[in-house]
Design an enzyme around this catalytic site. Structure first.
Site, PDB file in Angstrom:
ATOM      1  N   LYS A 168      -4.687   5.099   3.334  1.00 54.69           N
ATOM      2  CA  LYS A 168      -3.934   3.928   2.898  1.00 54.69           C
ATOM      3  C   LYS A 168      -4.551   3.427   1.606  1.00 54.69           C
ATOM      4  O   LYS A 168      -5.677   2.955   1.599  1.00 54.69           O
ATOM      5  CB  LYS A 168      -3.991   2.856   3.976  1.00 54.69           C
ATOM      6  CG  LYS A 168      -3.131   1.657   3.663  1.00 54.69           C
ATOM      7  CD  LYS A 168      -3.095   0.723   4.849  1.00 54.69           C
ATOM      8  CE  LYS A 168      -2.203  -0.470   4.536  1.00 54.69           C
ATOM      9  NZ  LYS A 168      -2.048  -1.334   5.696  1.00 54.69           N
TER      10      LYS A 168
ATOM     11  N   ALA B 164       0.819  -1.201   0.000  1.00 53.62           N
ATOM     12  CA  ALA B 164       0.000   0.000   0.000  1.00 53.62           C
ATOM     13  C   ALA B 164       0.853   1.251   0.000  1.00 53.62           C
ATOM     14  O   ALA B 164       2.034   1.228   0.321  1.00 53.62           O
ATOM     15  CB  ALA B 164      -0.906  -0.004   1.222  1.00 53.62           C
TER      16      ALA B 164
ATOM     17  N   ASP C 246       1.875  -9.490  10.497  1.00 49.96           N
ATOM     18  CA  ASP C 246       3.035  -8.855   9.865  1.00 49.96           C
ATOM     19  C   ASP C 246       3.724  -7.941  10.873  1.00 49.96           C
ATOM     20  O   ASP C 246       3.938  -6.760  10.622  1.00 49.96           O
ATOM     21  CB  ASP C 246       2.591  -8.061   8.628  1.00 49.96           C
ATOM     22  CG  ASP C 246       3.770  -7.544   7.816  1.00 49.96           C
ATOM     23  OD1 ASP C 246       4.888  -8.064   8.001  1.00 49.96           O
ATOM     24  OD2 ASP C 246       3.578  -6.638   7.001  1.00 49.96           O
TER      25      ASP C 246
END
Lengths: 350, 291
Positions: free
Chosen positions: B48, B31, B167
């Site tokens: 985003k 992104a 993540d």
């Protein structure tokens, strides 16, 4: 300086001779030959058969390489061999050959990490300075970046390697292993067009392929059973083996490109180097190229001579280490199936 | 082997007319993060934008984009409800191929609250720089441990409510400036979500201390988040962070243990997760089997 490299961590036996000019400059490849143990369709290569193949061919290959390179034994500075990682039996048979040559010729031994061999050869051939490395083969799937004298692993496969996933699916479909199962899958995938829903398993910078293999295997089994043909839900077309290969490639390569991109964003690099057998795949190279150019970067890849396991990369990486004073004594000239990329101290880089 | 100059993709429709246009703050893997404003020009927010990825098959791309935007927004809303510090969600569009959006090359977006501060990664890089010059290494180490402790606590809380980040890296942990912090806004552009300070050690030390000791840890980027209460998933989540930390901040690996320590102390179930983490560590491929 000239080094002889012996590689035999999987089903390829490679012998290479490399020359590093004394005044610097690019390395010269004097010889790079390979012989591959090819198993029948539907079968993988077993360690004992592969080791037998390597033992039967190694002397012939070394002789041929020396002849091709037109060098004498006295010109060779060191004997480099693959210490690991790889399959035990093939590694051992090549290590024995390396020891034999070392004693016979009175040359020093250099044990080389197979993954570091791939990376160094890729850098040498492509001229990539400090790339993020995607190392993809039948036994390894790693995203690597260099930092303070180590090749650090940012992401890797949590279960089977991507090449193993492709190879095993080739076995499911009874595709020929000649020249390589992955190559034949790539050719079939070019004819596929329906994308089937497969799991997409990325965990951070790691990924997993076993679930995808299980799913695509079961889809293949379904095609086998249903003689009237399974149809795609959206297009209504009959699903073919080619579609399965296409879907498998599109899914696993998208995952690989994604984790590579994540690593690039994380370390702030715009160069990417693809090495390892799966790195030959043109679709993977194309996808990686699209990603890299969208980031304002570039992709570096090599052809099958250097992507697929070969002796020259072992000679090259070994010689780099040898020039920093590294040697492996006869007592330590063992091999190991488990040898992490980040265990090697990369003394030859800043 | 193609090289090209990076040009950011076009933003989708509602943002092409924004005045002033959104400023690109950072380019992540999936992104692009922009700073823009919400309703009023005085109300900063983060946008985003997930452009479609040309390398992916369009079907796969649409599926992933939609799934990730929705799950990200849902996770963040849920976390906020549970009282965890995450940016508030202001709006989303997850259908890449409808209306004008299709013309613009697809993708989807999420708008959220702006977090003033810097990433833990930048902070730790700044610490590394300062460490060399300031000569007060032990003090800095202690302050880093302090921050690590707060990170461990917040991660444990997140796992307690069944959110797996997916993540975890130091780039995905924001350190919000304390209220009394004289942060570097000069002309309306914040250094937030931004780069490390490159000034010399002595001057930056008080600023660093403030961030390390009082900065509020805000979790960002839930694009890969999933729901799970399994110890296995929690352990893998921590493993991802551990590995990312080790490869990005090798110099601060000792301090990382404080994250795990705080994590273990924060809830009853956490110890089991840490035990599981030991198994997960052994599972990576090609690990030497010693120890």
């Amino acid at each position: 300086m000239i080094a002889l490299g012996l590689e035999g961590s999987a089903n390829k036996l490679g012998v290479g001779l490399i020359l590093h000019p004394p005044k610097g400059g690019p390395a010269q490849i004097l010889a790079n030959i390979r012989h591959t143990f090819i198993s029948p369709p539907g079968e993988g290569f077993l360690p004992k058969d592969t080791a037998k193949h390597h033992r039967a061919w190694v002397v012939r290959l070394v002789k041929q390489a020396m002849k091709e390179a037109n060098v004498s034994v006295d010109d060779v500075n060191c004997i480099c061999y693959t210490k690991g990682p790889g399959m035990g039996a093939p590694l051992q048979s090549v290590a024995v050959a390396a020891r034999m040559l070392s004693l016979l010729w009175g040359k020093e031994l250099v044990g080389v990490n197979h993954c570091v061999g791939h990376i160094e050869m890729g850098r040498e051939i492509t001229g990539a300075q400090n790339p993020v490395v995607l190392y993809v083969s039948g036994g390894n799937t790693q995203v690597i970046a260099y930092a303070s004298q180590r090749y650090r692993i940012f992401g890797e496969a949590l279960d089977i390697a991507v090449g193993n996933c492709l190879d095993r699916f080739a076995r499911t479909l009874n595709i020929s292993n000649d020249p390589a199962p992955g190559y034949n899958i790539e050719q079939m995938a070019k004819k596929g067009k329906n994308l089937l829903d497969l799991p997409y398993a990325v965990k951070g910078m790691d990924c997993s392929f076993s679930g995808i293999l299980a799913t695509v295997d079961s889809l293949a089994a379904k095609l086998e059973q249903d003689t009237t043909g399974c149809r795609d839900e959206t297009t209504g077309e009959i699903i073919t083996h080619e579609d399965l290969c296409f879907s498998l490639q599109e899914t696993v390569f998208a995952m690989l490109v994604e984790i590579t991109e994540r690593a690039m964003a994380h370390v702030g690099s715009s160069q990417v180097l693809i090495v390892g057998g799966v790195g030959c795949n043109e679709r993977l190279q194309e996808m990686m190229g699209m990603m890299a150019s969208a980031r304002g970067g570039s992709v570096f890849a090599t052809d099958e001579r250097f992507c697929i396991d070969n002796g020259i990369m072992i000679a090259h990486a070994g010689l780099l280490a040898y020039r920093t004073g590294f040697t492996t004594s006869l007592e330590e000239s063992t091999c190991t199936q488990r040898f992490r990329t980040d265990e090697v101290l990369v003394k030859w880089r800043d | 082997m193609s090289a090209s100059v990076f040009s950011p993709p076009h933003l989708p429709p509602p943002f092409v007319n924004t005045v002033p246009p959104p400023t690109l703050i950072s380019q992540g893997a999936e992104a692009l993060l922009y700073r823009t404003h919400f309703l009023q020009s005085t109300h900063p927010c983060a946008l985003k934008y997930r452009p479609s990825k040309p390398y992916r098959h369009p079907t796969l791309d649409a599926r992933l984009t939609k799934h990730r935007i929705l799950s990200e927004a849902r996770t963040m809303v849920r976390m906020r409800k549970e009282g965890l510090k995450v940016p508030g969600v202001l709006g989303v569009d997850c259908e890449p191929a409808h209306g004008d959006n299709a013309r613009k090359g697809g993708g989807g977006w999420m708008m959220m609250e702006w977090v003033e501060g810097q990433t833990a990664k930048d902070l730790l890089v700044a610490v590394k720089e300062t460490r060399k010059s300031c000569g007060r290494e032990e003090v800095l180490r202690e302050q880093v441990r302090n921050l690590m402790h707060r990170i461990g606590t917040i991660l444990c809380k997140m796992h307690e409510i069944g959110v797996i980040h997916g993540d975890l890296t130091t780039s995905n942990l924001m350190i919000r400036h304390g209220a009394q912090q004289p942060h570097g806004i000069t002309d309306g552009h914040a250094e937030g979500h931004g780069r490390a300070n490159n000034t010399s050690g002595i001057e930056t030390e008080p600023i660093l201390r403030e961030a390390l000791v009082n900065g509020e840890v805000v979790l960002i980027d839930f694009g890969l988040a999933t729901s799970s209460i399994q110890d296995e998933d929690k352990a893998v989540d921590l493993y991802v962070l551990e590995r990312a930390f080790g490869s990005t901040h090798p110099e601060a690996e000792d301090e990382f243990n404080e994250v795990l320590k705080a994590y273990g102390e924060s809830s009853r179930g956490a110890r089991v997760v840490l035990k599981r983490l030991e198994d997960v560590r052994l599972r990576g491929r090609k690990k030497s089997m010693i120890g």
